[in-house]
Design a protein around this motif. Structure first.
Motif, PDB file in Angstrom:
ATOM      1  N   LYS A   1       4.946 -11.998   7.981  1.00 42.54           N
ATOM      2  CA  LYS A   1       4.252 -10.705   7.864  1.00 42.54           C
ATOM      3  C   LYS A   1       5.127  -9.582   8.418  1.00 42.54           C
ATOM      4  O   LYS A   1       5.696  -9.692   9.490  1.00 42.54           O
ATOM      5  CB  LYS A   1       2.916 -10.752   8.604  1.00 42.54           C
ATOM      6  CG  LYS A   1       1.833 -11.491   7.855  1.00 42.54           C
ATOM      7  CD  LYS A   1       0.512 -11.481   8.612  1.00 42.54           C
ATOM      8  CE  LYS A   1      -0.559 -12.232   7.830  1.00 42.54           C
ATOM      9  NZ  LYS A   1      -1.846 -12.314   8.569  1.00 42.54           N
ATOM     10  N   GLY A   2       5.222  -8.496   7.645  1.00 42.71           N
ATOM     11  CA  GLY A   2       6.061  -7.372   8.043  1.00 42.71           C
ATOM     12  C   GLY A   2       7.509  -7.521   7.629  1.00 42.71           C
ATOM     13  O   GLY A   2       8.295  -6.567   7.759  1.00 42.71           O
ATOM     14  N   ARG A   3       7.898  -8.703   7.153  1.00 42.66           N
ATOM     15  CA  ARG A   3       9.284  -8.928   6.722  1.00 42.66           C
ATOM     16  C   ARG A   3       9.389  -9.240   5.233  1.00 42.66           C
ATOM     17  O   ARG A   3      10.359  -8.867   4.588  1.00 42.66           O
ATOM     18  CB  ARG A   3       9.909 -10.084   7.513  1.00 42.66           C
ATOM     19  CG  ARG A   3       9.944  -9.879   9.012  1.00 42.66           C
ATOM     20  CD  ARG A   3      10.789 -10.938   9.691  1.00 42.66           C
ATOM     21  NE  ARG A   3      10.268 -12.285   9.503  1.00 42.66           N
ATOM     22  CZ  ARG A   3      10.952 -13.268   8.895  1.00 42.66           C
ATOM     23  NH1 ARG A   3      12.174 -13.048   8.428  1.00 42.66           N
ATOM     24  NH2 ARG A   3      10.409 -14.476   8.782  1.00 42.66           N
ATOM     25  N   PHE A   4       8.407  -9.967   4.694  1.00 40.25           N
ATOM     26  CA  PHE A   4       8.431 -10.375   3.289  1.00 40.25           C
ATOM     27  C   PHE A   4       7.397  -9.576   2.505  1.00 40.25           C
ATOM     28  O   PHE A   4       6.317  -9.244   3.033  1.00 40.25           O
ATOM     29  CB  PHE A   4       8.104 -11.855   3.156  1.00 40.25           C
ATOM     30  CG  PHE A   4       9.173 -12.801   3.635  1.00 40.25           C
ATOM     31  CD1 PHE A   4      10.258 -12.360   4.387  1.00 40.25           C
ATOM     32  CD2 PHE A   4       9.090 -14.153   3.326  1.00 40.25           C
ATOM     33  CE1 PHE A   4      11.235 -13.237   4.831  1.00 40.25           C
ATOM     34  CE2 PHE A   4      10.061 -15.041   3.748  1.00 40.25           C
ATOM     35  CZ  PHE A   4      11.130 -14.588   4.513  1.00 40.25           C
ATOM     36  N   THR A   5       7.702  -9.328   1.229  1.00 41.87           N
ATOM     37  CA  THR A   5       6.773  -8.639   0.336  1.00 41.87           C
ATOM     38  C   THR A   5       6.736  -9.353  -1.002  1.00 41.87           C
ATOM     39  O   THR A   5       7.785  -9.519  -1.643  1.00 41.87           O
ATOM     40  CB  THR A   5       7.188  -7.183   0.117  1.00 41.87           C
ATOM     41  OG1 THR A   5       7.295  -6.508   1.371  1.00 41.87           O
ATOM     42  CG2 THR A   5       6.166  -6.472  -0.762  1.00 41.87           C
ATOM     43  N   VAL A   6       5.542  -9.770  -1.406  1.00 38.21           N
ATOM     44  CA  VAL A   6       5.366 -10.403  -2.710  1.00 38.21           C
ATOM     45  C   VAL A   6       4.906  -9.347  -3.706  1.00 38.21           C
ATOM     46  O   VAL A   6       4.097  -8.469  -3.378  1.00 38.21           O
ATOM     47  CB  VAL A   6       4.359 -11.580  -2.620  1.00 38.21           C
ATOM     48  CG1 VAL A   6       2.995 -11.131  -2.119  1.00 38.21           C
ATOM     49  CG2 VAL A   6       4.257 -12.287  -3.964  1.00 38.21           C
ATOM     50  N   SER A   7       5.428  -9.422  -4.918  1.00 38.17           N
ATOM     51  CA  SER A   7       5.028  -8.492  -5.969  1.00 38.17           C
ATOM     52  C   SER A   7       5.131  -9.185  -7.315  1.00 38.17           C
ATOM     53  O   SER A   7       5.707 -10.275  -7.418  1.00 38.17           O
ATOM     54  CB  SER A   7       5.895  -7.230  -5.940  1.00 38.17           C
ATOM     55  OG  SER A   7       7.247  -7.547  -6.183  1.00 38.17           O
ATOM     56  N   ARG A   8       4.565  -8.559  -8.310  1.00 36.15           N
ATOM     57  CA  ARG A   8       4.597  -9.146  -9.647  1.00 36.15           C
ATOM     58  C   ARG A   8       4.703  -8.048 -10.691  1.00 36.15           C
ATOM     59  O   ARG A   8       4.237  -6.924 -10.463  1.00 36.15           O
ATOM     60  CB  ARG A   8       3.365 -10.006  -9.886  1.00 36.15           C
ATOM     61  CG  ARG A   8       2.056  -9.246  -9.893  1.00 36.15           C
ATOM     62  CD  ARG A   8       0.856 -10.215  -9.817  1.00 36.15           C
ATOM     63  NE  ARG A   8       0.800 -11.080 -10.979  1.00 36.15           N
ATOM     64  CZ  ARG A   8       0.093 -12.221 -11.009  1.00 36.15           C
ATOM     65  NH1 ARG A   8      -0.594 -12.609  -9.948  1.00 36.15           N
ATOM     66  NH2 ARG A   8       0.085 -12.961 -12.107  1.00 36.15           N
ATOM     67  N   ASP A   9       5.298  -8.395 -11.830  1.00 38.50           N
ATOM     68  CA  ASP A   9       5.368  -7.514 -12.983  1.00 38.50           C
ATOM     69  C   ASP A   9       4.825  -8.311 -14.161  1.00 38.50           C
ATOM     70  O   ASP A   9       5.557  -9.081 -14.792  1.00 38.50           O
ATOM     71  CB  ASP A   9       6.798  -7.059 -13.227  1.00 38.50           C
ATOM     72  CG  ASP A   9       6.900  -6.006 -14.312  1.00 38.50           C
ATOM     73  OD1 ASP A   9       6.015  -5.972 -15.202  1.00 38.50           O
ATOM     74  OD2 ASP A   9       7.871  -5.233 -14.297  1.00 38.50           O
ATOM     75  N   ASN A  10       3.552  -8.132 -14.439  1.00 39.35           N
ATOM     76  CA  ASN A  10       2.932  -8.934 -15.499  1.00 39.35           C
ATOM     77  C   ASN A  10       3.508  -8.600 -16.875  1.00 39.35           C
ATOM     78  O   ASN A  10       3.525  -9.457 -17.757  1.00 39.35           O
ATOM     79  CB  ASN A  10       1.421  -8.727 -15.486  1.00 39.35           C
ATOM     80  CG  ASN A  10       0.755  -9.421 -14.307  1.00 39.35           C
ATOM     81  OD1 ASN A  10       1.311 -10.336 -13.712  1.00 39.35           O
ATOM     82  ND2 ASN A  10      -0.439  -8.968 -13.950  1.00 39.35           N
ATOM     83  N   ALA A  11       3.970  -7.382 -17.057  1.00 33.91           N
ATOM     84  CA  ALA A  11       4.569  -7.012 -18.343  1.00 33.91           C
ATOM     85  C   ALA A  11       5.853  -7.793 -18.604  1.00 33.91           C
ATOM     86  O   ALA A  11       6.181  -8.115 -19.752  1.00 33.91           O
ATOM     87  CB  ALA A  11       4.844  -5.519 -18.375  1.00 33.91           C
ATOM     88  N   LYS A  12       6.573  -8.110 -17.509  1.00 33.89           N
ATOM     89  CA  LYS A  12       7.801  -8.889 -17.635  1.00 33.89           C
ATOM     90  C   LYS A  12       7.569 -10.381 -17.423  1.00 33.89           C
ATOM     91  O   LYS A  12       8.502 -11.170 -17.528  1.00 33.89           O
ATOM     92  CB  LYS A  12       8.842  -8.385 -16.632  1.00 33.89           C
ATOM     93  CG  LYS A  12       9.350  -6.985 -16.897  1.00 33.89           C
ATOM     94  CD  LYS A  12      10.441  -6.612 -15.902  1.00 33.89           C
ATOM     95  CE  LYS A  12      11.003  -5.234 -16.198  1.00 33.89           C
ATOM     96  NZ  LYS A  12      12.067  -4.853 -15.223  1.00 33.89           N
ATOM     97  N   ASN A  13       6.328 -10.731 -17.065  1.00 31.45           N
ATOM     98  CA  ASN A  13       6.017 -12.138 -16.774  1.00 31.45           C
ATOM     99  C   ASN A  13       6.846 -12.663 -15.601  1.00 31.45           C
ATOM    100  O   ASN A  13       7.327 -13.805 -15.617  1.00 31.45           O
ATOM    101  CB  ASN A  13       6.245 -13.025 -18.008  1.00 31.45           C
ATOM    102  CG  ASN A  13       4.957 -13.679 -18.498  1.00 31.45           C
ATOM    103  OD1 ASN A  13       3.848 -13.262 -18.136  1.00 31.45           O
ATOM    104  ND2 ASN A  13       5.103 -14.702 -19.318  1.00 31.45           N
TER     105      ASN A  13
END
Length: 122
Positions: free
Chosen positions: A65-77
């Protein structure tokens, strides 16, 4: 059936940053909750982070926490994990996984990638 392929793992110095990716094929990433897990030598696979279908909701294990960030781009899958202020204890094989609930246990996820090696060392 969705297939997942991780990429981007490499050697990083302590304090450095790295972004790893997970590409989906054969299905729509938007239909799944996505998670990141990691497994260090001699240890069990552990939860790192998960993200809801739209990306509105995320959660992390306390050690990142505070160091990692999860994200997603559904348009790019695609799914991503941005890792900052990395430490030697972050060394592991990192796996992405697809499921149908915001779960913390590996058994709750249905589809897995093959993993990408991340090593934090001088």
């Amino acid at each position: 059936q969705v297939e997942l392929v991780e990429s981007g793992g490499r050697l990083v110095q302590p304090g450095g940053s790295l972004r790893i990716s997970c590409a989906a094929s054969g299905g729509l990433l938007s239909e799944y909750v996505m998670g990141w897990f990691r497994q260090a030598p001699g240890k069990e696979r552990e939860f790192v982070a998960h993200i809801s279908w739209t990306g509105f909701s995320t959660d992390y294990t306390d050690s990142v926490k505070g160091r990692f960030t999860v994200s997603r781009d559904n348009a790019k899958n695609e799914l991503y994990l941005q890792m900052d202020k990395m430490q030697p204890e972050d060394t592991a094989v990192y796996y992405c996984a697809a499921g149908h609930g915001l779960a913390y246990q590996a058994m709750e996820y249905d589809h897995w990638g093959q993993g990408t090696q991340v090593t934090v060392s001088t």
